[in-house]
Design an enzyme around this catalytic site. Structure first.
Site, mmCIF file in Angstrom:
data_model
loop_
_atom_site.group_PDB
_atom_site.id
_atom_site.type_symbol
_atom_site.label_atom_id
_atom_site.label_comp_id
_atom_site.label_asym_id
_atom_site.label_seq_id
_atom_site.Cartn_x
_atom_site.Cartn_y
_atom_site.Cartn_z
ATOM 1 C CG HIS A 152 -0.230 -0.086 2.522
ATOM 2 N ND1 HIS A 152 0.217 -1.282 3.048
ATOM 3 C CD2 HIS A 152 0.144 0.865 3.423
ATOM 4 C CE1 HIS A 152 0.809 -1.061 4.204
ATOM 5 N NE2 HIS A 152 0.798 0.234 4.455
ATOM 6 C CG HIS A 212 1.222 5.480 4.101
ATOM 7 N ND1 HIS A 212 0.518 5.411 5.290
ATOM 8 C CD2 HIS A 212 1.913 4.313 4.027
ATOM 9 C CE1 HIS A 212 0.785 4.261 5.896
ATOM 10 N NE2 HIS A 212 1.632 3.578 5.157
HETATM 11 P P1 5GP Z 1 2.065 0.571 7.339
HETATM 12 O O1 5GP Z 1 2.718 0.932 8.632
HETATM 13 O O2 5GP Z 1 1.843 -0.911 7.186
HETATM 14 O O3 5GP Z 1 2.743 1.188 6.158
HETATM 15 O O4 5GP Z 1 0.650 1.291 7.380
HETATM 16 C C1 5GP Z 1 -0.540 0.679 7.728
HETATM 17 C C2 5GP Z 1 -1.564 1.765 7.893
HETATM 18 O O5 5GP Z 1 -2.835 1.187 7.905
HETATM 19 C C3 5GP Z 1 -1.426 2.547 9.209
HETATM 20 O O6 5GP Z 1 -1.178 3.913 8.929
HETATM 21 C C4 5GP Z 1 -2.744 2.310 9.916
HETATM 22 O O7 5GP Z 1 -3.236 3.463 10.573
HETATM 23 C C5 5GP Z 1 -3.661 1.874 8.791
HETATM 24 N N1 5GP Z 1 -4.695 0.931 9.204
HETATM 25 C C6 5GP Z 1 -4.511 -0.178 9.947
HETATM 26 N N2 5GP Z 1 -5.683 -0.821 10.111
HETATM 27 C C7 5GP Z 1 -6.612 -0.077 9.447
HETATM 28 C C8 5GP Z 1 -8.026 -0.236 9.254
HETATM 29 O O8 5GP Z 1 -8.656 -1.176 9.728
HETATM 30 N N3 5GP Z 1 -8.652 0.720 8.524
HETATM 31 C C9 5GP Z 1 -7.976 1.778 7.967
HETATM 32 N N4 5GP Z 1 -8.700 2.647 7.273
HETATM 33 N N5 5GP Z 1 -6.655 1.945 8.143
HETATM 34 C C10 5GP Z 1 -5.974 1.027 8.863
#
Ligand code: 5GP
Ligand code: ZN
Length: 137
Positions: free
Chosen positions: A99, A101
């Site tokens: 993903h 951001h």
């Molecule tokens: P990572 O640290 O893996 O790059 O980012 C994962 C992101 O997913 C985090 O910023 C977190 O806030 C978001 N996230 C985790 N669980 C959920 C969810 O159930 N719904 C949404 N909308 N975002 C989520």
């Protein structure tokens, strides 16, 4: 993937505040935003990281980032935007479904203040570049 939270969002087993959807891609607001409007863009299919994503899908994802990013900046009145992808735990990846951001920025918001480092020497820097070129094969 069964336990993946983003796969559950794709399957609508858990809700999200969706912003964009097509047959391959979904964009929705991050539940824990770094800034208001912080949006996530994901492929609907589960790929663990950057390296599993096929080239044609990568192109579609980039086009979706342009489209969604523009709308996000307009609505949040941001004057800048970071595109961030965390790959693997040491880089801060928590959800193992690739993903991106999209983070809206305004002047002086204080996000991402990282100190730059220096190479020991110019030679060391060029040695590293040479090693990386070799690693490309
Ligand atoms: P990572 O640290 O893996 O790059 O980012 C994962 C992101 O997913 C985090 O910023 C977190 O806030 C978001 N996230 C985790 N669980 C959920 C969810 O159930 N719904 C949404 N909308 N975002 C989520
Ligand atoms: Zn997944």
């Amino acid at each position: 993937m069964e336990d993946c939270i983003f796969c559950k969002i794709v399957k609508q087993e858990i809700p999200c505040a969706d912003v964009y959807a097509d047959d391959k891609i979904l964009a929705f607001l991050d539940i824990g935003p770094i800034a208001v409007g912080h949006t996530l863009i994901i492929p609907r299919r589960h790929y663990p990281s950057l390296w599993e994503i096929p080239g044609d899908l990568a192109k579609d994802l980039l086009l979706a980032m342009q489209k969604v990013g523009r709308a996000m900046m307009e609505v949040t009145r941001a004057t800048g935007m970071n595109v961030v992808m965390n790959n693997f735990g040491s880089a801060g990846q928590v959800v193992p479904h690739a993903h991106w951001h999209l983070i809206p920025r305004v002047e002086g918001d204080g996000l991402f203040q990282v100190a730059q480092k220096e190479y020991e020497s110019r030679e060391a820097m060029h040695d590293l570049a040479r090693s990386m070129k070799q690693a490309l094969g």
